[in-house]
Design an enzyme around this catalytic site. Structure first.
Site, PDB file in Angstrom:
ATOM      1  N   GLN A   1      10.280  79.272 108.481  1.00  0.00           N
ATOM      2  CA  GLN A   1      10.347  77.822 108.299  1.00  0.00           C
ATOM      3  C   GLN A   1      11.668  77.348 107.700  1.00  0.00           C
ATOM      4  OE1 GLN A   1       6.128  77.792 106.457  1.00  0.00           O
ATOM      5  NE2 GLN A   1       6.270  75.843 107.505  1.00  0.00           N
TER       6      GLN A   1
ATOM      7  N   ARG B   1       8.210  81.253  95.407  1.00  0.00           N
ATOM      8  CA  ARG B   1       7.503  82.096  96.384  1.00  0.00           C
ATOM      9  C   ARG B   1       8.204  81.945  97.737  1.00  0.00           C
ATOM     10  NH1 ARG B   1       2.527  80.678  99.937  1.00  0.00           N
ATOM     11  NH2 ARG B   1       2.154  82.728 100.853  1.00  0.00           N
TER      12      ARG B   1
ATOM     13  N   HIS C   1       4.386  86.242 106.446  1.00  0.00           N
ATOM     14  CA  HIS C   1       3.975  84.845 106.631  1.00  0.00           C
ATOM     15  C   HIS C   1       4.120  84.519 108.121  1.00  0.00           C
ATOM     16  CE1 HIS C   1       3.596  80.750 104.422  1.00  0.00           C
ATOM     17  NE2 HIS C   1       3.469  80.478 105.710  1.00  0.00           N
TER      18      HIS C   1
ATOM     19  N   ASN D   1       0.001  86.050 104.158  1.00  0.00           N
ATOM     20  CA  ASN D   1      -0.285  84.631 103.971  1.00  0.00           C
ATOM     21  C   ASN D   1      -1.314  84.179 105.002  1.00  0.00           C
ATOM     22  OD1 ASN D   1       0.438  81.821 102.935  1.00  0.00           O
ATOM     23  ND2 ASN D   1       0.708  81.567 105.135  1.00  0.00           N
ATOM     24  N   GLU D   2      -2.415  83.644 104.529  1.00  0.00           N
ATOM     25  CA  GLU D   2      -3.408  82.982 105.380  1.00  0.00           C
ATOM     26  C   GLU D   2      -3.732  83.745 106.664  1.00  0.00           C
ATOM     27  OE1 GLU D   2      -2.373  78.914 106.097  1.00  0.00           O
ATOM     28  OE2 GLU D   2      -2.272  78.400 103.992  1.00  0.00           O
TER      29      GLU D   2
ATOM     30  N   ASN E   1      -4.428  79.045  98.792  1.00  0.00           N
ATOM     31  CA  ASN E   1      -3.753  77.924  99.465  1.00  0.00           C
ATOM     32  C   ASN E   1      -4.804  76.876  99.809  1.00  0.00           C
ATOM     33  OD1 ASN E   1      -1.429  79.420  99.447  1.00  0.00           O
ATOM     34  ND2 ASN E   1      -1.153  79.463 101.673  1.00  0.00           N
TER      35      ASN E   1
ATOM     36  N   TYR F   1      -5.222  72.374 100.700  1.00  0.00           N
ATOM     37  CA  TYR F   1      -4.525  71.095 100.894  1.00  0.00           C
ATOM     38  C   TYR F   1      -5.432  69.878 100.818  1.00  0.00           C
ATOM     39  CZ  TYR F   1      -0.304  73.570 102.268  1.00  0.00           C
ATOM     40  OH  TYR F   1       0.818  74.371 102.253  1.00  0.00           O
TER      41      TYR F   1
ATOM     42  N   GLU G   1      -0.043  77.741  97.417  1.00  0.00           N
ATOM     43  CA  GLU G   1       0.391  76.560  98.184  1.00  0.00           C
ATOM     44  C   GLU G   1      -0.540  75.391  97.931  1.00  0.00           C
ATOM     45  OE1 GLU G   1       0.990  76.852 102.450  1.00  0.00           O
ATOM     46  OE2 GLU G   1       1.879  78.835 102.175  1.00  0.00           O
TER      47      GLU G   1
ATOM     48  N   TRP H   1       3.801  73.323  97.783  1.00  0.00           N
ATOM     49  CA  TRP H   1       4.355  73.422  99.127  1.00  0.00           C
ATOM     50  C   TRP H   1       4.932  72.067  99.494  1.00  0.00           C
ATOM     51  CZ3 TRP H   1       5.319  77.487 102.179  1.00  0.00           C
ATOM     52  CH2 TRP H   1       5.799  77.194 103.467  1.00  0.00           C
TER      53      TRP H   1
ATOM     54  N   GLU I   1       7.798  72.829 110.477  1.00  0.00           N
ATOM     55  CA  GLU I   1       6.355  72.795 110.251  1.00  0.00           C
ATOM     56  C   GLU I   1       5.609  73.335 111.490  1.00  0.00           C
ATOM     57  OE1 GLU I   1       4.343  72.822 107.958  1.00  0.00           O
ATOM     58  OE2 GLU I   1       2.474  72.030 108.732  1.00  0.00           O
ATOM     59  N   TRP I   2       5.936  74.569 111.869  1.00  0.00           N
ATOM     60  CA  TRP I   2       5.246  75.293 112.926  1.00  0.00           C
ATOM     61  C   TRP I   2       5.075  74.432 114.186  1.00  0.00           C
ATOM     62  CZ3 TRP I   2       5.928  80.011 111.404  1.00  0.00           C
ATOM     63  CH2 TRP I   2       5.845  80.324 110.058  1.00  0.00           C
TER      64      TRP I   2
HETATM   65  C1  BGC Z   1       1.134  77.385 105.635  1.00  0.00           C
HETATM   66  C2  BGC Z   1       2.516  76.791 105.610  1.00  0.00           C
HETATM   67  C3  BGC Z   1       2.478  75.400 106.242  1.00  0.00           C
HETATM   68  C4  BGC Z   1       1.558  74.540 105.412  1.00  0.00           C
HETATM   69  C5  BGC Z   1       1.464  73.082 105.860  1.00  0.00           C
HETATM   70  C6  BGC Z   1       0.044  76.421 105.249  1.00  0.00           C
HETATM   71  O1  BGC Z   1      -1.065  76.666 106.022  1.00  0.00           O
HETATM   72  O2  BGC Z   1       1.075  78.576 104.889  1.00  0.00           O
HETATM   73  O3  BGC Z   1       3.394  77.661 106.258  1.00  0.00           O
HETATM   74  O4  BGC Z   1       3.729  74.837 106.390  1.00  0.00           O
HETATM   75  O5  BGC Z   1       0.270  75.076 105.453  1.00  0.00           O
HETATM   76  O6  BGC Z   1       0.904  72.996 107.119  1.00  0.00           O
END
Ligand code: BGC
Length: 478
Positions: A20, A77, A123, A169-170, A310, A312, A381, A431, A438-439
Site C-alpha cells: 500500500q 506497524r 500483509h 494480517n487478516e 483489527n 473498523y 488497525e 490505520w 486502498e486495494w
Molecule cells: C487492511 C488494510 C486496509 C484497511 C482499510 C484492513 O482490512 O488490513 O490493509 O487498507 O482495512 O480497508
C-alpha cells in the site's frame, strides 16, 4: 473522559502495509507479488491504479519516520514485502540482500528515533512465483515450508531489534476475498460472471486452514530459536466487526450475531485459543472445513502471545431461515447497514462496508477478552475513510473533523474497555499513517491521518486527526 486512563507505557502509533505504501515494485531486485499481477487485470481496481508508485516509501522512508516522530508515535506497524526479500519466494530461492537491507534500514531509523517497530510478516502480497508454482496458500506443505523459511530470514535479520511480530494480517481477507468473492488477489472465485477460477465452497476454508498452520509453525520457530535470546512477542492479527441484531427482539437475530462473529473471528481465534473450529462452522460446513492432525493442532493451539485486533465498524445482522448455500461464508446471515426500524448503524463513509459505531469497539474488545481468557490485546488497525474526501482541496482535506471524531469515539471506547471492563489492551495502531493504495478501491479512498500529494512527489501533510490522536493518548496515558 474523567475517570478513564491507560497505562503510561501504552503503545500507540500508526500502521501501514508494504504494497500500500512502498512503490518501487521493480527496483533493487524485487519480484512480483500476486497484487502486482492482480492490479494489471482490467476492472479489478476501481481507478485502474496499482502500487507501482504508491507513497514512494521505499525511497522516502526517512520522511515517514520523521513524520511518526513529529506525530509523537511510540510505535510503527509496517509489513514486509516477501517478494522484495525473496523475489521468487521459495525456501530454495535466493535472498535479495538489497531488499532485506531496506527493512534493516527502516528498523534502524525507527529505533534511532525512539519508535518501536512492529513487524507484520505477511500483509497479503504473496510472491507471484509461489502462486504459479503450486497455487500459493492452497498447497499446505509447500506454503508452510516456504513461509517458515521467509519468517526465519526476517527473524535472523531483525530479531535482535524488533520486539513485536505479527505472522499474518487478516487471514479472513486472503481466504474469503482472495478465494471466494475474488475481489482481492489472487481473485479466485466460482462466480461464473467473473469468469475466474476456483471452488469457493472449499478453497477459502483450505486457505484459512493452511494459514493457521503456517502461523503456528512460524511461532514455534520464533519461540524455540529467537524468543529465548531476544524476548519479543508474536501473534496473528484478525479482523472482525461488532454485530447488532437487525430485530433487537428476535432470538434468531441475536444468535445470528454470534454466528457471524464466529465465522469471522472465531474461525481463526478458536483453534488458536481453544484448539478447534467453532461448532457453528463445523455444523454448517461439514467436511468442507478441514480438520487438524494432532501435530497441527499442537502447533496452532496456544500459538498467540497476544491477540492482534483489527476493527473498523459494526453491522446489523439478520438470521436467514433458508439453508446456507455452498459458498456462504458468513454463517448464513444477512449483513445490513440499517436495522428493522431503518436506523443506520452509523454515518456513511467512502467505504461501502464501513459505518462507524464506537460503542461496538468496546463491546467487541469485551467479547474477545471473555471468549479467549483475557489475552493481551494489541489493536493493530482502526480508522476510517471519509465520504468524498478525495474530491476536496488539500486545505479542506487537512481539516478532517470526521476522522478526528472517529478517533475520539474509538479511543474513548478503548479506554472504557480497559478502565471499566478489565480488558487487557496494550496497544493501538491507527490505520493509517498515510493515505495509500486502498486495494481494490485504488487511490480514490483515503484512510490516512496524513494527506499524501500523489501529484506532488508524494509529499506528506499531517491532517487535523493526527493531532487529535496524539492529544487523546497524551491525556489518557498516565
Ligand atoms: C487492511 C488494510 C486496509 C484497511 C482499510 C484492513 O482490512 O488490513 O490493509 O487498507 O482495512 O480497508
Amino acid at each position: 473522559m474523567a475517570n478513564l486512563s491507560l497505562p503510561k507505557d501504552f503503545l500507540w502509533g500508526y500502521a501501514t502495509a508494504s504494497y500500500q505504501i512502498e512503490g518501487s515494485t521493480n527496483i533493487d531486485g524485487r519480484g512480483d507479488s500476486i497484487w502486482d499481477v492482480f492490479c494489471q487485470q482490467p476492472g479489478k481496481i476501481a481507478d485502474g491504479s496499482s502500487g507501482v508508485v504508491a507513497c514512494d516509501s521505499y525511497r522516502q522512508y526517512k520522511q515517514d519516520v520523521a513524520l511518526l516522530k513529529l506525530l509523537g508515535a511510540k510505535a510503527y506497524r509496517f509489513s514486509i514485502s516477501w517478494s522484495r526479500v525473496i523475489p521468487h519466494g521459495g525456501r530454495s530461492d535466493e535472498v535479495n540482500q538489497l531488499g532485506l537491507q531496506y527493512y534493516v534500514n527502516l528498523v534502524d531509523e525507527l529505533l534511532s528515533n525512539g519508535i518501536a517497530p512492529m513487524v507484520t510478516l505477511f500483509h497479503w502480497d504473496l510472491p507471484q512465483k509461489l502462486y504459479e508454482r503450486y497455487g500459493g496458500f492452497l498447497n499446505k506443505d509447500e506454503f508452510v515450508a516456504d513461509y517458515v523459511r521467509f519468517a526465519k530470514v526476517m527473524f535472523e535479520a531483525l530479531g535482535s531489534k524488533v520486539k513485536y511480530w505479527i505472522t499474518f494480517n487478516e487471514p479472513w481477507c486472503s481466504s474469503i476475498l482472495g478465494h471466494s468473492s475474488g475481489v482481492f488477489a489472487p481473485g479466485r472465485s466460482s462466480d461464473r460472471e467473473r469468469s475466474s477460477e476456483g471452488d469457493s465452497s472449499t478453497e477459502p476454508w483450505i486457505v484459512g486452514h493452511h494459514i493457521l498452520i503456517a502461523h503456528g509453525a512460524a511461532v514455534k520457530l520464533y519461540r524455540e530459536e529467537f524468543k529465548p535470546r531476544h524476548g519479543g512477542i508474536i501473534g496473528i492479527t484478525l479482523n472482525g466487526d461488532w454485530t447488532l441484531p437487525f430485530d433487537a427482539d428476535s432470538k434468531d437475530d441475536l444468535e445470528a450475531c454470534q454466528r457471524k462473529l464466529e465465522f469471522s473471528i472465531a474461525w481463526y481465534a478458536d483453534p488458536i485459543y481453544h484448539g478447534e473450529y467453532p461448532a457453528s462452522m463445523r455444523s454448517q460446513l461439514g467436511s468442507r472445513l478441514p480438520s487438524f492432525s494432532p501435530e497441527e493442532k499442537a502447533l496452532v493451539h496456544g500459538s498467540n502471545d497476544f491477540y492482534g485486533m483489527n476493527t473498523y465498524c459494526a453491522n446489523y445482522i439478520r438470521h436467514r431461515s433458508t439453508p446456507a448455500t455452498a459458498d456462504d461464508y458468513s454463517g448464513n446471515v444477512d449483513i445490513l447497514l440499517s436495522n428493522k426500524a431503518h436506523q443506520p448503524v452509523g454515518p456513511i463513509t467512502q467505504s461501502p462496508w464501513l459505518q462507524p459505531y464506537p460503542p461496538g469497539f468496546r463491546k467487541l474488545m469485551k467479547w474477545i477478552s471473555g471468549r479467549y481468557g483475557r489475552p493481551p490485546i494489541y489493536v493493530t488497525e482502526n480508522g476510517t475513510s471519509i465520504k468524498g474526501e478525495n474530491d476536496l482541496s488539500r486545505e479542506e482535506i487537512l481539516k478532517d473533523d470526521f476522522r478526528a471524531e472517529y478517533f475520539r469515539g474509538h479511543v474513548n471506547a478503548l479506554a472504557e474497555a480497559v478502565s471499566l471492563d478489565g480488558v487487557d489492551c496494550k496497544a493501538y495502531m491507527a490505520w493509517s499513517l498515510l493515505d495509500n493504495f486502498e486495494w481494490a478501491e485504488g487511490y480514490e479512498t483515503r484512510f490516512g491521518v496524513t494527506y499524501v500529494d500523489y501529484q506532488g512527489g508524494q509529499k506528506r501533510y499531517p491532517k487535523e486527526s493526527a493531532k487529535v490522536v496524539a492529544q487523546l493518548f497524551n491525556s489518557l496515558c498516565q
